[in-house]
Structures are given as C-alpha cells and as structure tokens.
Design a protein around this motif. Structure first.
Motif, PDB file in Angstrom:
ATOM      1  N   GLY A  62      -3.443  10.296  -0.417  1.00 12.00           N
ATOM      2  CA  GLY A  62      -4.361   9.565   0.437  1.00 12.00           C
ATOM      3  C   GLY A  62      -5.626   9.081  -0.234  1.00 12.00           C
ATOM      4  O   GLY A  62      -5.974   7.906  -0.155  1.00 12.00           O
ATOM      5  N   TYR A  63      -6.332   9.974  -0.889  1.00 11.82           N
ATOM      6  CA  TYR A  63      -7.612   9.593  -1.484  1.00 11.82           C
ATOM      7  C   TYR A  63      -7.430   8.609  -2.629  1.00 11.82           C
ATOM      8  O   TYR A  63      -8.276   7.750  -2.848  1.00 11.82           O
ATOM      9  CB  TYR A  63      -8.363  10.829  -1.985  1.00 11.82           C
ATOM     10  CG  TYR A  63      -8.739  11.758  -0.873  1.00 11.82           C
ATOM     11  CD1 TYR A  63      -9.677  11.372   0.078  1.00 11.82           C
ATOM     12  CD2 TYR A  63      -8.135  12.992  -0.736  1.00 11.82           C
ATOM     13  CE1 TYR A  63     -10.015  12.212   1.117  1.00 11.82           C
ATOM     14  CE2 TYR A  63      -8.467  13.838   0.298  1.00 11.82           C
ATOM     15  CZ  TYR A  63      -9.415  13.442   1.225  1.00 11.82           C
ATOM     16  OH  TYR A  63      -9.739  14.270   2.250  1.00 11.82           O
TER      17      TYR A  63
ATOM     18  N   SER B 186      -3.386   2.444   8.048  1.00  7.75           N
ATOM     19  CA  SER B 186      -2.579   1.265   8.362  1.00  7.75           C
ATOM     20  C   SER B 186      -2.459   1.077   9.873  1.00  7.75           C
ATOM     21  O   SER B 186      -2.537  -0.043  10.374  1.00  7.75           O
ATOM     22  CB  SER B 186      -1.193   1.362   7.719  1.00  7.75           C
ATOM     23  OG  SER B 186      -0.431   2.404   8.283  1.00  7.75           O
TER      24      SER B 186
ATOM     25  N   ILE C   8      -5.423   6.174  -2.788  1.00  3.88           N
ATOM     26  CA  ILE C   8      -5.070   4.837  -2.321  1.00  3.88           C
ATOM     27  C   ILE C   8      -6.227   4.124  -1.636  1.00  3.88           C
ATOM     28  O   ILE C   8      -6.157   2.922  -1.371  1.00  3.88           O
ATOM     29  CB  ILE C   8      -3.816   4.909  -1.402  1.00  3.88           C
ATOM     30  CG1 ILE C   8      -3.126   3.548  -1.311  1.00  3.88           C
ATOM     31  CG2 ILE C   8      -4.177   5.412  -0.030  1.00  3.88           C
ATOM     32  CD1 ILE C   8      -2.558   3.048  -2.595  1.00  3.88           C
TER      33      ILE C   8
ATOM     34  N   SER D 289       1.032   4.230  -2.930  1.00  4.02           N
ATOM     35  CA  SER D 289       0.261   5.400  -2.498  1.00  4.02           C
ATOM     36  C   SER D 289       0.877   6.709  -2.971  1.00  4.02           C
ATOM     37  O   SER D 289       0.750   7.729  -2.319  1.00  4.02           O
ATOM     38  CB  SER D 289       0.092   5.398  -0.978  1.00  4.02           C
ATOM     39  OG  SER D 289       1.338   5.537  -0.340  1.00  4.02           O
TER      40      SER D 289
ATOM     41  N   ALA E 233      -3.122   7.070   4.351  1.00  8.22           N
ATOM     42  CA  ALA E 233      -2.683   5.670   4.257  1.00  8.22           C
ATOM     43  C   ALA E 233      -1.963   5.233   5.531  1.00  8.22           C
ATOM     44  O   ALA E 233      -2.158   4.112   6.008  1.00  8.22           O
ATOM     45  CB  ALA E 233      -1.771   5.477   3.042  1.00  8.22           C
TER      46      ALA E 233
ATOM     47  N   ILE F 290       0.835  -1.196   0.000  1.00 10.29           N
ATOM     48  CA  ILE F 290       0.000   0.000   0.000  1.00 10.29           C
ATOM     49  C   ILE F 290       0.874   1.251   0.000  1.00 10.29           C
ATOM     50  O   ILE F 290       0.638   2.188  -0.760  1.00 10.29           O
ATOM     51  CB  ILE F 290      -0.977  -0.024   1.200  1.00 10.29           C
ATOM     52  CG1 ILE F 290      -2.060  -1.080   0.949  1.00 10.29           C
ATOM     53  CG2 ILE F 290      -1.597   1.352   1.435  1.00 10.29           C
ATOM     54  CD1 ILE F 290      -2.938  -1.391   2.137  1.00 10.29           C
ATOM     55  N   GLY F 291       1.901   1.261   0.835  1.00  9.90           N
ATOM     56  CA  GLY F 291       2.823   2.394   0.851  1.00  9.90           C
ATOM     57  C   GLY F 291       3.544   2.558  -0.472  1.00  9.90           C
ATOM     58  O   GLY F 291       3.783   3.683  -0.935  1.00  9.90           O
TER      59      GLY F 291
ATOM     60  N   CYS G  75       3.925   0.648   5.803  1.00  9.39           N
ATOM     61  CA  CYS G  75       3.381   1.708   4.950  1.00  9.39           C
ATOM     62  C   CYS G  75       4.393   2.834   4.749  1.00  9.39           C
ATOM     63  O   CYS G  75       4.499   3.388   3.667  1.00  9.39           O
ATOM     64  CB  CYS G  75       2.090   2.239   5.585  1.00  9.39           C
ATOM     65  SG  CYS G  75       1.158   3.342   4.524  1.00  9.39           S
TER      66      CYS G  75
ATOM     67  N   SER H 175      -3.986  10.439 -11.025  1.00 10.84           N
ATOM     68  CA  SER H 175      -4.316  10.639  -9.617  1.00 10.84           C
ATOM     69  C   SER H 175      -5.704  11.246  -9.454  1.00 10.84           C
ATOM     70  O   SER H 175      -6.445  10.874  -8.546  1.00 10.84           O
ATOM     71  CB  SER H 175      -3.285  11.549  -8.943  1.00 10.84           C
ATOM     72  OG  SER H 175      -2.059  10.901  -8.841  1.00 10.84           O
TER      73      SER H 175
ATOM     74  N   ILE I  36      -6.553   0.040  -0.453  1.00 12.00           N
ATOM     75  CA  ILE I  36      -6.681  -0.355   0.949  1.00 12.00           C
ATOM     76  C   ILE I  36      -7.968  -1.147   1.135  1.00 12.00           C
ATOM     77  O   ILE I  36      -7.989  -2.184   1.801  1.00 12.00           O
ATOM     78  CB  ILE I  36      -6.660   0.876   1.879  1.00 12.00           C
ATOM     79  CG1 ILE I  36      -5.322   1.613   1.784  1.00 12.00           C
ATOM     80  CG2 ILE I  36      -6.917   0.462   3.321  1.00 12.00           C
ATOM     81  CD1 ILE I  36      -5.294   2.950   2.513  1.00 12.00           C
TER      82      ILE I  36
END
Length: 187
Positions: A22-23, A64, A25, A18, A60, A14-15, A84, A119, A29
């Motif tokens: 934030g949005y 996490s 990812i 990402s 994220a 995920i990290g 993350c 994005s 998640i």
C-alpha cells in the motif's frame, strides 16, 4: 475515452504495479489521480489516503474505490476497484506457480531481497509525501512554503503520547480527528 474506461485502465495499472504494498503505491496513485488526470485535489487525495488507511482492506483498493466514487459514483467505484483487484489476482496466480517451481533457487531468493529494498525506498518516499502534504499542503518542497504549525504540533503531540504512554493508535486517531474537527470549526 469515457471516464469509466479511463478509471478501469488507470486502476488496472495501479493494481499491476502495487506489488510493494500500500504505502509503496501512494506516489503512483498521486501522480495519476492528482497530477495527470486531476480527478482529485492534493487535499482530497490526502483525505482519501487517510481514510483508506483507516478502513479494512488494502490501501490501493480502498483508494481506488474512493476515487472511483468521486469521479463516476457507484459505477466508478466498482470499475476502479475491479481494475485494481484483477491485475493483482492475475499476478498472484502467476507468481504462485512460479515460486512453486523455483522455491529452492538461490537466485530467486536474492531477487526477492532486492525487491524488499526497493519497496522500503518507496515506503519512505510515500511517508515523506504524506508528511509534506500534511505540513505544507504540497508534495514538493519549495523555498516559500506555508507550514501548518497546528498540524505539526498535533503530529508531534500524538507521536509523543503514542511513544510515552503506548495509547491505542485507533483511540489516538479518533481523538486527533475530533481535535482536527474542533480546530477546523474554530478557523
């Protein structure tokens, strides 16, 4: 494979992906934590995302931490957060070195413009997912769907108040949280 190792690997992934913020990812998640590993339910996931947006730090990383805490307590929170963060740190160092060398390249600048567009699409997808989770309780549109009209009314009222009177968003979140608690108690 133990849960701590799985948390580390999943949140490293995920990290790693990402980059869009934030949005962007949120769908990944959700796919991993809710659908693939069933660590949390859709409702808890929505709550985690909401809390992650209200707490300081990247979404994220906050998500996490909360999911790791749900799965394996404090060690899970530490491992998931580390997973993350560490990939982002490594990527940041590599990108810094790359852009220092190629900061005048038109090709690099155009590639960044393309990434911005991707994005934006991911952010729109995340917004649609959150709205669907809030209004109908699932992230997919089905023919027979229960619509939470109270959530729709609170959302519409909040949006109206925010746009019309420019109320502080934090105050509005607190007030709608209190309203939601009152509605939940009465139900």
């Amino acid at each position: 494979m133990g849960e701590l190792w799985r948390l580390l690997i999943v949140f490293f992934q995920i990290g790693l992906f990402s980059i869009g913020g934030g949005y962007a990812i949120i769908p990944l998640i959700q796919e991993l934590a809710v659908e693939k590993y069933a660590w949390v339910s859709q409702r808890i996931f929505t709550d985690i995302i909401t809390i992650s947006q209200m707490t300081p730090g990247p979404l994220a990383v906050n998500a996490s931490t909360f999911i790791g805490l749900q799965i394996a307590g404090i060690p899970g929170a530490i491992i998931a957060t580390f997973g993350c963060i560490i990939s982002g740190v490594g990527i940041s160092i590599l990108l810094y070195r790359f852009f220092r060398r190629h900061n005048k390249s038109i090709y690099v600048l155009e590639a960044l413009n393309g990434l911005r567009s991707a994005s934006l699409g991911l952010i729109i997808s995340a917004a649609a997912t959150l709205l669907l989770l809030t209004f109908i309780g699932t992230s997919t549109i089905s023919v027979v769907a229960y619509v939470d009209w109270i959530a729709v009314a609170v959302f519409a009222g909040s949006l109206f108040v925010l746009r019309k009177w420019k109320v502080n968003p934090i105050l509005l979140m607190v007030l709608t949280g209190i309203l939601g608690g009152i509605i939940q108690i009465k139900s």
